[in-house]
Motif scaffolding. Structure first.
Motif, PDB file in Angstrom:
ATOM      1  N   ARG A 379       7.507  26.771 -37.859  1.00 27.48           N
ATOM      2  CA  ARG A 379       8.039  27.998 -37.252  1.00 27.48           C
ATOM      3  C   ARG A 379       8.935  27.644 -36.062  1.00 27.48           C
ATOM      4  NH1 ARG A 379       7.388  31.844 -41.030  1.00 27.48           N
ATOM      5  NH2 ARG A 379       5.210  32.299 -41.521  1.00 27.48           N
ATOM      6  N   GLN A 382      12.164  26.368 -37.363  1.00 29.84           N
ATOM      7  CA  GLN A 382      12.985  27.477 -37.862  1.00 29.84           C
ATOM      8  C   GLN A 382      13.745  28.157 -36.721  1.00 29.84           C
ATOM      9  OE1 GLN A 382      10.631  30.200 -40.216  1.00 29.84           O
ATOM     10  NE2 GLN A 382       9.928  28.598 -41.599  1.00 29.84           N
ATOM     11  N   GLU A 383      13.087  28.297 -35.584  1.00 28.57           N
ATOM     12  CA  GLU A 383      13.753  28.914 -34.428  1.00 28.57           C
ATOM     13  C   GLU A 383      14.857  28.023 -33.885  1.00 28.57           C
ATOM     14  OE1 GLU A 383      10.984  30.041 -31.427  1.00 28.57           O
ATOM     15  OE2 GLU A 383       9.804  31.345 -32.759  1.00 28.57           O
ATOM     16  N   PRO A 386      18.172  27.948 -36.944  1.00 29.69           N
ATOM     17  CA  PRO A 386      18.180  29.227 -37.676  1.00 29.69           C
ATOM     18  C   PRO A 386      19.055  29.230 -38.921  1.00 29.69           C
ATOM     19  CG  PRO A 386      19.455  29.388 -35.648  1.00 29.69           C
ATOM     20  CD  PRO A 386      18.740  28.074 -35.586  1.00 29.69           C
ATOM     21  N   SER A 388      19.298  26.676 -41.083  1.00 31.10           N
ATOM     22  CA  SER A 388      18.839  25.678 -42.061  1.00 31.10           C
ATOM     23  C   SER A 388      17.719  26.258 -42.912  1.00 31.10           C
ATOM     24  CB  SER A 388      18.342  24.423 -41.344  1.00 31.10           C
ATOM     25  OG  SER A 388      17.756  23.525 -42.271  1.00 31.10           O
ATOM     26  N   PRO A 391      13.284  23.855 -43.084  1.00 34.21           N
ATOM     27  CA  PRO A 391      11.938  24.169 -42.590  1.00 34.21           C
ATOM     28  C   PRO A 391      11.352  25.420 -43.223  1.00 34.21           C
ATOM     29  CG  PRO A 391      13.593  24.667 -40.907  1.00 34.21           C
ATOM     30  CD  PRO A 391      14.301  23.951 -42.012  1.00 34.21           C
ATOM     31  N   VAL A 392      12.192  26.314 -43.692  1.00 38.79           N
ATOM     32  CA  VAL A 392      11.722  27.533 -44.352  1.00 38.79           C
ATOM     33  C   VAL A 392      11.131  27.188 -45.717  1.00 38.79           C
ATOM     34  CG1 VAL A 392      12.376  29.825 -45.163  1.00 38.79           C
ATOM     35  CG2 VAL A 392      13.520  28.851 -43.159  1.00 38.79           C
ATOM     36  N   GLU A 411       8.775  33.301 -47.615  1.00 38.66           N
ATOM     37  CA  GLU A 411       9.552  32.189 -47.055  1.00 38.66           C
ATOM     38  C   GLU A 411      10.747  31.859 -47.944  1.00 38.66           C
ATOM     39  OE1 GLU A 411       9.046  30.810 -44.000  1.00 38.66           O
ATOM     40  OE2 GLU A 411       7.536  32.396 -43.848  1.00 38.66           O
ATOM     41  N   LYS A 414      13.372  34.388 -47.475  1.00 37.72           N
ATOM     42  CA  LYS A 414      14.068  34.134 -46.213  1.00 37.72           C
ATOM     43  C   LYS A 414      15.120  33.031 -46.406  1.00 37.72           C
ATOM     44  CE  LYS A 414      11.373  33.735 -42.658  1.00 37.72           C
ATOM     45  NZ  LYS A 414      10.457  33.102 -41.645  1.00 37.72           N
ATOM     46  N   ALA A 415      14.764  31.976 -47.137  1.00 43.96           N
ATOM     47  CA  ALA A 415      15.710  30.887 -47.390  1.00 43.96           C
ATOM     48  C   ALA A 415      16.908  31.385 -48.201  1.00 43.96           C
ATOM     49  CB  ALA A 415      15.012  29.744 -48.128  1.00 43.96           C
TER      50      ALA A 415
END
Length: 602
Positions: A379, A382-383, A386, A388, A391-392, A411, A414-415
């Motif tokens: 997480r 991800q921050e 943003p 990429s 990590p998601v 997830e 989101k990707a």
């Protein structure tokens, strides 16, 4: 990032921590080993192995700890043994190897001196002392140690390159080239020869020689060597040929899409900055040689020796992040998750490779069943990144492996949103979400994703298998599904899950004898999967081999299948296939099965 897969009715990844065995257990093992003695050990090792506080007991415990890659414990046991028998060359040699593997080079150098004094194996000891001299700038002593070493297959390669870099350190390019020329006519060493000739020529300021040697290295590696591309690209940038360098980096990206180092190189070109040479001093050149050999050995499963060479490379060049990433990967292959984490943590925070290291750290925390820590790290990443998807997707993969399919699907969605438009290079994200939707019984959405993934992946066998299997399992599009699964088997004939899909397709079509043939092979290829064993039981029952069928069902239960399968398998053991099916459909009023362990006849 390719997603792992298997058939539609099983979880996708097996997760488990590799717990270290206690040394009480280790020492119990050594008692058996002690019965055969240990060649080359001193007379004091004739004492009873039952007393573990002896040189013999500590030596065996140290060996066991080393085999388990518990290097702190190995060093402790061997240190005690050497205190008890300080002149024993076998102990010194073993402790020497442990010190290198642990990256304790000060201790390794001291033990190398002791090894030479006691007449132990001296080739690696000479190499370590030569590298230590090279690092400190004592090029004459580095050359002396290599020349005095007994020739061997690996020390010959690294020793020769170390001598060449020692000559370069003294400013003698002719001597360095003469040493490298001993590799001529030996195709296996040609890449090492040309690459290091280029690096040495560049280090000594001979641009024309460097240009020619880089051309030879590019040819020898077919443009597929990361280090050659990195070094030559930097050379082109510094000689005012940034466009050629950018083209070189993009060509490598075609082989390894979105490689973080190539992205960093292209960003540097866009900024107008010029990089330093890849190698700025002889110790770094020798580190390149050690990395090259360590990488080659890692590909050939020589993991322990690969660790030794990579640790030596990191000793010469502590900021060698490419070597550190490879070392972490080797520890992962050995299922030593703790050491892998510690290794990845050593990657510089500002390195282009650090995000990759952070992702692997999170994955290894999950393998250690510390999923909260893994999620927190991903997480945070991800921050920080943003834009990429890596990590998601990594977090989605962790959730999917834990059968948390709804969270995993979020997830992956989101990707996909980050990507905007999914291209062929990211088909696996659609595939992974399709798998989650199928497991959540959201079939229309799953089918849509899987169909798109099939096109984008150019009919990858994983997608062919999963979509085909899902259709078969639902008795949909059976002819098309069978054709797809056959294509997948043709591409991956040794994949037990895909062979299982073919057997199950035949079962669904009523071709039971053919189903048994393929499912028996699938069990051989993937013997520890409960679903494949359950499928084989069903097929065996259909061809009248009912005792064998119940055996396979019991075997499937022992493998702890998913919870919803357990009562189904127990009912088949208790009542038989048809009666259990009728009970499941509500067509037969049968009591709950006792437990599935009672012996049943045909």
């Amino acid at each position: 990032m390719e997603v792992q897969s298997c058939s539609a009715s099983r979880s996708m990844t097996v997760k488990g921590g590799a717990a270290k065995r206690s040394f009480a257990a280790a020492l119990a093992v050594t008692a058996a080993l002690a019965l055969s003695g240990c060649a080359g050990l001193g007379n004091s090792f004739g004492q009873s192995a039952r007393n573990t506080d002896t040189p013999f007991g500590n030596y065996l415990a140290g060996r066991y700890a080393g085999a388990e890659r518990d290097l702190d414990a190995a060093s402790s046991f061997l240190g005690k043994a050497m205190e008890q028998d300080p002149g024993n060359s076998v102990l010194i040699e073993r402790a020497f190897i442990v010190a290198i593997s642990a990256g304790d080079m000060d201790e390794a150098a001291a033990l190398a001196e002791k090894s030479l004094e006691t007449g132990g194996e001296e080739r690696l000891a000479r190499l370590v002392l030569a590298l230590s001299a090279l690092k400190s700038g004592d090029y004459e002593d580095a050359d002396r140690h290599i020349r005095e070493a007994t020739p061997g297959p690996f020390t010959a390669l690294i020793g020769t390159l170390t001598r060449a870099w020692a000559a370069a350190g003294e400013g003698d390019g002719d001597a360095a080239n003469a040493i490298l020329d001993t590799f001529k006519g030996r195709p296996a060493f040609e890449l090492f020869r040309s690459y290091h000739a280029a690096l040495i020529a560049e280090y000594l300021g001979n641009k024309e020689e460097a240009e020619a040697a880089y051309g030879e290295a590019m040819s020898a590696s077919a443009g597929a060597s990361l280090r050659v591309v990195e070094a030559y690209g930097r050379f082109l940038e510094r000689t005012d040929r940034a466009d050629q360098a950018a083209s070189l980096y993009r060509d490598y990206e075609a082989l390894s899409p979105d490689h973080p180092l190539m992205k960093a190189n292209l960003a540097r070109i866009a900024s107008g900055k010029k990089p330093e040479p890849l190698v700025t001093r002889p110790a770094e050149g020798a580190a390149e040689a050690l990395y090259g050999l360590g990488s080659a050995l890692a590909q050939e499963s020589g993991l322990d020796l690969s660790i030794v060479y990579l640790q030596l490379g990191l000793y010469l060049r502590p900021d060698f992040d490419v070597a550190r990433i490879l070392l972490g990967d080797i520890y992962e292959r050995a299922q030593d998750w703790d050491t892998a984490i510690a290794t990845y943590e050593g990657v510089d925070k500002g390195s282009p490779l650090r995000p990759n290291a952070d992702i692997q750290i999170a994955i290894n925390y999950d393998r250690l069943e510390q999923t909260d820590e893994a999620e927190e790290r991903l997480r945070d990443l991800q921050e920080r990144m943003p834009g990429s998807i890596d990590p998601v997707v990594a977090l989605g993969d962790i959730f999917r492996a834990q059968e948390r399919y709804a969270e995993a699907a979020k997830e992956y969605t989101k990707a996909i949103d980050i990507l905007g438009e999914v291209g062929p290079e990211n088909w696996s994200v659609l595939y992974a979400r399709g798998v989650c939707y199928e497991r959540l019984k959201r079939w229309p959405e799953s089918e849509k994703d899987l169909k798109r993934a099939l096109v984008l992946s150019d009919e990858h066998p994983l997608v062919l298998n999963y979509l085909g299997y899902s259709w078969v399992d639902q008795k949909l599009n059976l002819d098309t599904a069978m054709e797809m699964i056959r294509k997948a088997v043709d591409q991956r004939p040794q994949d037990g899950f895909i062979v299982d899909s073919l057997g199950w397709a035949h079962y669904r079509l009523g071709n039971y004898e053919e189903a048994v043939k393929h499912l028996e092979r699938a069990v051989v290829l993937q013997p520890d999967d409960p679903v494949i064993n359950d499928h084989l039981g069903d097929a065996l029952w259909k061809v009248g081999r009912k005792i064998e069928a119940r055996f396979q069902w019991r075997h499937a239960l022992e493998m702890k299948p998913e919870e919803d399968l357990v009562p189904q398998i127990e009912a088949k053991i208790e009542y038989g296939l048809e009666a259990a099916g009728a009970r499941q459909r509500g067509e037969a009023d049968l009591p709950e099965p006792a437990n599935g362990t009672e012996d049943k006849g045909a």
